[in-house]
Design an enzyme around this catalytic site. Structure first.
Site, PDB file in Angstrom:
ATOM      1  N   GLY A   7      -9.704   1.280   3.994  1.00  0.00           N
ATOM      2  CA  GLY A   7      -8.343   1.661   3.677  1.00  0.00           C
ATOM      3  C   GLY A   7      -7.930   0.949   2.403  1.00  0.00           C
ATOM      4  N   GLY A   9      -5.628   1.470   0.082  1.00  0.00           N
ATOM      5  CA  GLY A   9      -4.330   1.794  -0.496  1.00  0.00           C
ATOM      6  C   GLY A   9      -3.747   0.569  -1.168  1.00  0.00           C
ATOM      7  CB  ALA A  10      -0.257  -0.492  -1.764  1.00  0.00           C
ATOM      8  CG  MET A  11      -0.396  -3.634   2.109  1.00  0.00           C
ATOM      9  SD  MET A  11       0.255  -5.124   1.307  1.00  0.00           S
ATOM     10  CE  MET A  11      -0.494  -6.382   2.330  1.00  0.00           C
ATOM     11  CB  ALA A 132       0.593  -4.383  -2.495  1.00  0.00           C
ATOM     12  CE  LYS A 188       5.189  -6.422   7.325  1.00  0.00           C
ATOM     13  NZ  LYS A 188       3.748  -6.420   7.053  1.00  0.00           N
ATOM     14  CB  SER A 261       4.308   0.934   3.253  1.00  0.00           C
ATOM     15  OG  SER A 261       4.858   0.655   4.528  1.00  0.00           O
TER      16      SER A 261
END
Length: 313
Positions: A7, A9-11, A132, A188, A261
């Site tokens: 995965g 993506g951004a993170m 991110a 979270k 996100s």
């Protein structure tokens, strides 16, 4: 240790960059063609506090990881919730009896999926406070600082959990072994379930939403629903402390100018969101436990309406 991030993506990209920068052997795995193509053509382009950097990281589609006989010691799962099971199924051939798997997805309930495929002694559940954003395929923007909490699923795996946390901390990721990971995950989830959903519905960043007169009252209403559900599962959330924690996200000098996100998925990229694993799951649990969760239930419906109107895929 060989690390694969499933995965990218951004993170996943942020973690890949930070781990690679620390000299670790990192491979990205992703199924989104624009991301794979961009990173192969131009490298992973990183906006690190305004400083532009490019890092060359190998990136595979799942089937290519299998063809290349990738043998990671640690797999970090960073897909979107909707893609989690499909990704785990797709990379099963590279998960050996010795491969450790760390899940860091947003939301609740992912352990149920992963444990269908990975032995508990090799599975570690965690969450991260890092953020991110993707500025386009192959372009990641690093925002603020953060931390990681993780915990073993079987007592005999504590020593391995300590080693994984130390490894991640070597890359500046501030990882620690938690004694109560479900508290950390619910904390979270409270942040995501309130701010993520609000920013997406209002199409605004964290600071703009937090600067409205109603924001804190709405956030607290969400937190109360999460806390009521968590209490049934033996997780006692400190509502005041978590409310204060969520409010820090509105600070423009921190991550306040960030678009979370869920916003990135739906508003920026016209993709389906993770709302079912963030707000929807609380509504489902509330129904099962006989607890009223009107904010989570309504927000889940609103986000799905917005997805349909936008034709998100």
């Amino acid at each position: 240790m060989k690390i694969a991030i499933a995965g990218a993506g951004a993170m996943g990209s942020r973690f890949g960059y930070m781990l690679s920068k620390a000299g670790m052997d990192v491979t990205l795995i992703d199924q989104w063609e624009p991301q794979v193509t961009a990173i192969r053509a131009h490298g992973l382009q990183v906006n690190d506090k305004g400083e532009m950097t490019t890092v060359q990281l190998p990136i595979y589609y799942p089937e290519e990881a299998i063809q290349n006989q990738l043998q990671p010691d640690l797999i970090i799962l960073f897909t979107k919730s909707l893609q989690l099971e499909g990704m785990v199924q797709a990379i099963l051939p590279i998960i050996s009896k010795d491969t450790k798997v760390l899940c860091l997805l947003n939301g609740l309930g992912h352990e149920v999926i992963v444990e269908k495929y990975v032995p508990k002694e090799n599975f570690f559940l965690g969450n991260t406070m890092w953020t991110a954003g993707l500025e386009g395929p192959g372009k990641v923007k690093m925002i603020g600082n953060g931390s990681i909490a993780l915990q073993e699923r079987m007592p005999e795996s504590r020593e391995t959990a300590v080693r994984i946390a130390a490894l991640l901390s070597e890359a500046g990721l501030n990882a620690a072994v938690s004694e109560h990971i479900m508290y950390d995950i619910y904390k979270k989830a409270c942040a995501n379930g309130s701010t993520n959903a609000l920013c997406t519905m209002l199409e605004a960043n964290l600071y703009t939403v937090g600067n409205t007169t109603c924001a804190v009252d709405i956030v607290r209403a969400f937190i109360d629903e999460y806390a009521d559900v968590a209490a049934v599962e033996g997780v006692a959330l400190d509502r005041d402390a978590i409310t204060a924690y969520v409010k820090t996200a509105f600070d423009p000098n921190g991550i306040g100018l960030h678009f979370p996100s869920m916003y990135q998925d739906l508003i920026t990229n016209n993709r389906l969101t993770e709302v079912d694993c963030i707000n929807g799951i609380i509504a489902e649990k509330g129904k099962a436990y006989g607890i009223s969760t009107p904010y989570c239930a309504f927000m889940t419906q609103l986000i799905h309406c917005k997805e349909e109107i936008a034709g998100a895929k």
